[in-house]
Design an enzyme around this catalytic site. Structure first.
Site, PDB file in Angstrom:
ATOM      1  N   ARG A   1       0.823  -1.206   0.000  1.00 50.03           N
ATOM      2  CA  ARG A   1       0.000   0.000   0.000  1.00 50.03           C
ATOM      3  C   ARG A   1       0.861   1.263   0.000  1.00 50.03           C
ATOM      4  NH1 ARG A   1      -1.374   1.562   4.412  1.00 50.03           N
ATOM      5  NH2 ARG A   1      -2.041  -0.432   5.281  1.00 50.03           N
TER       6      ARG A   1
ATOM      7  N   LYS B   1      -7.255   8.973 -19.113  1.00 50.73           N
ATOM      8  CA  LYS B   1      -7.543   9.596 -20.407  1.00 50.73           C
ATOM      9  C   LYS B   1      -6.334   9.489 -21.349  1.00 50.73           C
ATOM     10  CE  LYS B   1     -11.325  10.524 -18.169  1.00 50.73           C
ATOM     11  NZ  LYS B   1     -11.555  11.781 -17.471  1.00 50.73           N
TER      12      LYS B   1
ATOM     13  N   ASP C   1      -5.387  20.843 -12.991  1.00 52.44           N
ATOM     14  CA  ASP C   1      -5.797  19.585 -13.616  1.00 52.44           C
ATOM     15  C   ASP C   1      -5.378  19.667 -15.081  1.00 52.44           C
ATOM     16  OD1 ASP C   1      -7.164  17.530 -14.936  1.00 52.44           O
ATOM     17  OD2 ASP C   1      -8.876  17.616 -13.571  1.00 52.44           O
TER      18      ASP C   1
ATOM     19  N   TYR D   1     -14.043  19.739 -14.305  1.00 54.22           N
ATOM     20  CA  TYR D   1     -14.583  18.381 -14.426  1.00 54.22           C
ATOM     21  C   TYR D   1     -15.730  18.238 -13.425  1.00 54.22           C
ATOM     22  CZ  TYR D   1     -14.900  13.346 -13.973  1.00 54.22           C
ATOM     23  OH  TYR D   1     -15.364  12.070 -13.918  1.00 54.22           O
TER      24      TYR D   1
END
Ligand SMILES: *Cc1c(COP(=O)(O)O)cnc(C)c1O
Length: 381
Positions: free
Chosen positions: A52, A203, A178, A105
């Site tokens: 993790r 993306k 972003d 977004y």
């Protein structure tokens, strides 16, 4: 070759995050599927301990992302773009103030509203294309973060990143960007002084519509350490397979971006001249509100288009139903061309026109893409 000559972004996409040329070493890095790593004694902080907190397959992708964004440090991969945005917004103290794009977004806006309800976050939406208004909002009150997205999703507004970063820093406000739409091929926010870059790796970076992943990139060691600690504590980690696939996809980023944005410019010009079209948004069009700024600030106009067919929502839905090659689907940045009507989502901003179609241009032959769109638009009669 002179090793001090900076490599182009297209070359870096191929070379970044690879081990040095060692005789007999694998050219492609392995996928490391391990939940834990052999260790004993007091940890030094350098070696991987537990899955993790660290994974060598993440590290390869993180090194590549840091290099592509011109960061002094490797990036951090997380389980999704939203996990990256969530980690970034966790830096804002309870009751803190964030100025953000009204057309960010959509789930960035939803998350800000959720934080407002739970932690008292004050989210101030602005038109990021309006530099003065954005900076006035930042200066109006002490502001903990200026969140930017440029071009915005789905309205394609282009922000004056250098001016906004400089103005925010003058006011003592850090800036996160972003950079999903522009990709590091077209825009490196850290070069303009931004503090943090956020990506939906899902993306363009991964580029093949086969995984969901996010990333954060910064040159600030303290900021990176806080975000790293957040990821380990909250556990929104990447799967090694996804990280490996994303790095594989990243190798062709420059080629995919070049091809798809060239096609997008051709399609934008043809759509603008089509009798069944009310409006086309693409920064390549000289008439587009973002054209001048995009030409000045971005290395390329991108491959997302906004399209409003004549006949409103019914016509927009009819176009989505009539296409055969274009895929009716949400998402963008894959090799496959996709389209959708954004306001079908209740969470999309109300200032986005009801009949706006968002088109993500892929790498198919542009004439095939045009023929399919043209038959769908011609069918509107
Ligand atoms: C898709 C997207 C996100 C969210 O990323 P996920 O990987 O889907 O969680 C964030 N920002 C932008 C601009 C996006 O397009």
């Amino acid at each position: 070759m002179n090793p001090s000559t900076p490599l182009s972004r297209a070359t870096l996409a191929v070379t970044a995050g690879r081990p040095t040329h060692e005789r007999g070493a694998a050219l492609s890095p392995p996928v490391v599927l391990s939940s834990t790593f052999v260790s004993s004694g007091v940890p030094t902080g350098d070696e991987p301990l537990y899955g993790r907190a660290a994974n060598p397959t993440w590290s390869d992708l993180e090194a590549a992302l840091g290099t592509l964004e011109d960061a002094a440090l490797p990036g951090l991969v997380l389980s999704s773009g939203m996990a990256a945005i969530d980690a970034a917004l966790s830096l804002v103290p309870p009751g803190g103030r964030v100025v953000l794009p009204r057309h960010a977004y959509q789930l960035t806006g939803v998350l800000a509203a959720d934080l407002a309800a739970r932690t008292g976050l004050r989210a101030v939406p602005v038109d990021v294309a309006d530099t003065e208004a954005t900076l006035a909002a930042v200066r109006a009150e002490p502001t903990d973060l200026l969140w930017l997205e440029s071009p915005t999703n789905p309205m394609l507004e282009v922000a004056d990143l250098p001016a906004l970063v400089a103005g925010a820093h003058e006011a003592g406000t850090p800036v996160a960007v972003d950079n999903t739409f522009a990709t590091p091929i077209a825009q490196r926010p850290l070069e303009h002084g931004a503090d943090l870059v956020v990506h939906s790796v899902t993306k363009y970076l991964a580029g093949h519509s086969d995984l969901v992943l996010g990333a954060l990139v910064t040159s600030d060691p303290d900021l990176r350490a806080r975000l790293h600690a957040h990821r380990t504590l909250h556990g929104a980690i990447a799967g090694p397979w996804e990280a490996w696939l994303a790095l594989r996809g990243l190798r062709t980023l420059a080629l995919r971006v070049e091809r798809s944005q060239a096609s997008a410019a051709v399609l934008a010009a043809r759509l603008a001249a089509h009798p069944s079209v009310v409006e086309v948004r693409h920064p390549s069009l000289p008439t587009d509100p973002g054209h001048e700024r995009a030409a000045r600030l971005l290395d390329g106009f991108g491959s997302v288009l906004g399209l409003r067919p004549r006949g409103g929502v019914a016509a927009a839905d009819a176009v989505v139903d009539a296409v055969r090659l274009w895929v009716p689907a949400t998402s963008l940045g894959g090799v496959e061309s996709m389209l959708e009507r954004r306001r079908r989502f209740a969470t999309e901003a109300e200032t986005v026109p009801e009949d706006l179609l968002r088109l993500s241009v892929g790498i198919e032959d542009v004439e095939d893409l045009w023929a399919d769109l043209a038959q769908a638009l011609d069918g509107l009669g």
